[in-house]
Scaffold this motif. Structure first.
Motif: not given
Length: 845
Positions: A299-304, A322-329, A390-397, A408-411
């Motif tokens: 989730d976002l907290t564990s990723l951070q 993460a927002q750039a990887l979601y919105e832009k890429h 709840s509102d959203h599921f886990a972060i995955i590719p 940094l995005e690559e990492k």
């Protein structure tokens, strides 16, 4: 025939809905066919505030204007997204739109976003609710087949609105009351408080107080080296009779001085050494297999947390990436989530994602193995579980592979993909060996751990080696290894570690565990302080407000933080410093969602709380705030009276002599104040901070007028030149300096070129730009655009120093000969309407 307007929370969801419903083409900023119009917000478009007639401007935050309890809350468009709100309002007001569908996220915040847009647009159409926990086409179509009535969600809507208004009331009244209190002696001393930020700050202050008060204790450990036929192995003595008690530092292997012991810890340790050195031991060994399951999805907290631990990324940086990887890429799913599981109908989507990853060199072999060995199992509740979403599921590719990511995005992308692959693999298998070697009745423990089957650790390659502590040298049956070396080591207990962003995020997430009341603790179980989406901004806000500073990888509370917590405790308003406030709200809001309590009752309690906070602040002066304050031994230099510490000053109890406790962001200790009064100076003080945010060292002295002033040794130069250089090696640059090409970094008050920050003479570069310009905060993303493109987006909150009116402008890089600086570029004025009278000196927005 009328059309149904579907309003999603994000553009990506609107697009997914259009694809799932089929045959709906994009028409400008929305999708449309004969039956549906589909559009979206971009998060919150409207914010609440007090009516303009009742609003009190910042400079007039006095007790006479408090408490602030508006007769009603007015809605105000958020300037940054005003265009999107206008677009939605136009769609809502279309005559052919006869029904609305709330397709915002399935939760309290999504409900609030839609309801505020609906209220702002004065929508009259009937409303139905789309409730989705999965975004597969099948799930979306099933959701439309089971649309819920608007009335069914009224309890959730009441809870959402109440939480928002309650936060506003407590934040506004708390901030204005504390600001008014601290500004009584002159000036305007902004003192912000909030339901989440202040309990978070209290955690930091409590930890720092423990560190300051910590007294190290000496203890001993006894370590031995044993000679066996196959080689040597190490062991550490431990007390087999040890039982955990109240002493937090006690361990089975530690030898402390205790009142009941017949000899000192040192003597007892040395006695064990003499007793065992050179003697044979009897070996008892147990070896058993152990497993380690793969970690859950992010989730976002564990990723951070992990990005901070591994790469030193701040929580805000991780969210931005993460927002750039979601919105832009478009290579990651929505990042602002608190879930670590996937919907149960996502098995096929996971399969498609693995197929895509098979085509990559880095992840192909693992994705292929997962598919070939059928590791993806629908029954795996650690991965697929609707009850954990709840509102959203886990972060995955996503199904889209990246094309042009920066370093940094690559990492961050690599972290998410590896976690996604690892979660489907079997557990790692180890052989765990515990050996006890007894010498003359004294027990020594040795442990070994060997990786037998890497399982999910294979995804991490060489990183798996860190999980292996090595096998123990074998000992034959009946063999008695000799203790060839036995030493006593003198050690000391250590204070609690300071918070890093990773550990602070964990503390915020788990804040509810510290609550004594069982019902309130249960209410906080899934919530914590803040949400995954807001915790990064809370931390950054505390830094911006100078309550926290970053030093290397740790966060430290400033003197202002200690003063605020002292003030709130002294005023007896614990609701502002404890997580119980959030827990209490969550309990009541959960009951409101079920219709068990009314919104009116809850809001009446919040209004009473706001009034109580203001009343407590009104009833004290700075020298009457209770606290753990000291009586100074040194008398007043002016009249000989007794000197006493209070909330803000060290003051004489007889005359008006006194001086502030906090100078340039550093708080004087009682001992330092004593020295300053007695010797008229104190030298070698560290930890002051300039307005630029730079740390500096200085001396203090009392001049002939008995005023406190800074001074430096002659070889240190003028004010500020004794500042410690900023360590940029641990910081991430915002971009390249437009003047010299070096890195530009974000400090507390400014963005500054690393060359300009140095004390070199002559100065080789002087580029800097404030983080707040004419009351307009300059966010990091805007500075990135300025340094990259030479121009920011249109910024709308500048306040003219001459007219005191707001204005809009772009920030641009201006170059004149050798000078490079930040300047304004104004948007073109709209053409005047025909025959309209000319306006004088006023540009249309």
């Amino acid at each position: 025939m009328g059309k149904t307007l579907i309003i999603a929370e994000k553009p990506s969801v609107a697009s997914d809905i259009a694809k799932a419903l089929g045959n709906i083409k994009k028409d400008g900023d929305h999708f449309e066919n004969d039956q549906y119009v589909i559009s979206s917000a971009v998060g919150h478009l409207v914010e609440i505030g007090e009516p303009e007639a009742e609003e009190v401007k910042r400079g007039k935050w006095t007790f006479a204007k408090l408490p602030v309890v508006p007769t009603h809350f007015e809605l105000k468009p958020i300037e940054k997204t005003a265009d999107r709100l206008k677009q939605l309002t136009r769609l809502i007001k279309r005559k052919d739109v006869t029904e609305l569908v709330n397709a915002c996220d399935a939760g309290r915040e999504g409900e609030l976003i839609f309801r505020l847009i609906q209220q702002h647009a004065k929508a009259k159409q009937p409303v139905k609710r789309l409730w989705l926990q999965s975004m597969t086409p099948t799930a979306i179509r099933d959701g439309f087949a089971k649309l819920r009535s608007d009335a069914e969600l009224q309890g959730l809507a009441d809870a959402a609105r109440s939480r928002s208004e309650a936060d506003w009331l407590v934040g506004i009244n708390g901030t204005r009351a504390m600001t008014a209190f601290n500004s009584k002696s002159g000036g305007f001393h902004l003192t912000t408080v909030g339901r989440v930020q202040t309990p978070t700050l209290a955690l930091m202050v409590e930890r720092e107080e423990k560190i300051r008060k910590f007294v190290p204790r000496t203890y001993f450990e006894v370590h031995a080296t044993f000679d066996a036929k196959a080689g040597q192995y190490a062991g550490r003595w431990f007390d087999e009779k040890f039982r955990k008690g109240d002493d937090e530092h006690a361990r089975a292997e530690r030898i402390f001085d205790t009142p009941e012991a017949k000899a000192s810890a040192s003597a007892r340790a040395k006695a064990i050494v003499l007793k065992c050195l050179g003697k044979p031991g009897i070996v008892e060994e147990e070896s058993k297999p152990t497993t380690q399951a793969p970690p859950l999805l992010y989730d976002l907290t564990s990723l951070q947390r992990e990005a901070n631990s591994r790469f030193g990324f701040s929580a805000r940086t991780t969210l931005s990436l993460a927002q750039a990887l979601y919105e832009k890429h478009k290579v990651l799913t929505y990042p602002r989530t608190d879930a670590r599981a996937l919907p149960e109908d996502y098995v096929s989507t996971v399969g498609q994602t693995l197929e895509q990853l098979e085509e990559t060199n880095r992840y192909g072999q693992f994705a292929r193995e997962i598919r070939n060995k059928k590791y993806v199992r629908p029954a795996n509740k650690r991965v697929f579980d609707n009850t954990k979403i709840s509102d959203h599921f886990a972060i995955i590719p996503t199904l889209q592979l990246p094309k042009a990511l920066n370093e940094l995005e690559e990492k961050l992308y690599d972290m998410v993909v590896k976690r996604f692959l690892a979660v489907f693999y079997p557990s790692a298998e180890f052989q765990q060996t515990t050996r006890i070697t007894r010498v003359e009745g004294e027990a020594f423990k040795s442990e070994g751990k060997v990786l037998v089957n890497p399982g999910w650790l294979a995804v991490y390659g060489k990183e798996a080696d860190t999980e292996e502590t090595g096998n123990l040298t074998p000992v034959a049956a009946g063999e008695k290894p000799k203790a060839s070396e036995v030493t006593a080591k003198e050690l000391q207990t250590k204070p609690p570690a300071r918070y890093t962003e990773a550990t602070l995020l964990s503390a915020m997430e788990g804040a509810g565990k510290l609550i004594d009341d069982e019902e309130l603790r249960a209410a906080m179980q899934e919530k914590g302080l803040g949400t995954p989406a807001t915790r990064a901004s809370i931390i950054e806000g505390l830094i911006l407000q100078k309550y926290l500073v970053r030093e290397d990888k740790v966060l430290k509370p400033t003197p202002q933080a200690f003063s605020l917590i002292t003030l709130l405790n002294g005023l007896n308003v614990p609701e502002l410093t404890q997580a119980e406030l959030t827990a209490n709200w969550e309990t009541q809001l959960a009951r409101m969602e079920k219709g068990e309590i009314s919104r009116e009752k809850f809001m009446a309690e919040i209004a009473a709380m706001a009034k109580h906070i203001v009343k407590q602040a009104k009833g004290h002066e700075s020298d009457t705030v209770p606290g753990d304050f000291a009586d100074l031994a040194t008398p007043c230099p002016r009249c000989g009276g007794a000197m006493k510490e209070n909330y803000k000053k060290f003051s004489c109890t007889k005359c008006d002599f006194g001086f502030w406790k906090i100078l340039a962001g550093r708080q004087l200790s009682v001992d330092e104040a004593e020295t300053l009064i007695r010797d008229k100076k104190i030298e070698g003080l560290e930890g002051f901070r300039s307005k630029l945010g730079r740390a500096f060292n200085a001396n203090l002295r009392m001049n002939d007028a008995q005023e406190i002033e800074f001074y430096w040794d002659e070889d240190e130069g003028k004010v500020g030149e004794g500042a410690d250089p900023v360590d940029f090696s641990t910081m991430e640059p915002v971009g390249k300096c437009p003047k010299c090409g070096s890195g530009v970094f974000e400090l507390e008050s400014a963005y500054i070129c690393e060359v300009a920050a140095k004390k070199e003479k002559p100065r080789k570069c002087d580029f800097r730009s404030g983080r707040i310009i004419l009351q307009q905060p300059i966010e990091r993303e805007q500075m990135v655009k300025l340094l990259t493109d030479g121009k920011t987006d249109l910024l709308t909150k500048f306040i003219s120093t001459r007219t005191k009116r707001p204005f809009q402008a772009f920030l641009v890089i201006e170059r004149k000969k050798d000078e490079v600086k930040v300047g304004f570029e104004f948007p073109p004025r709209e053409p005047k309407a025909a025959k309209a009278p000319a306006s004088k000196g006023k540009a249309k927005a």
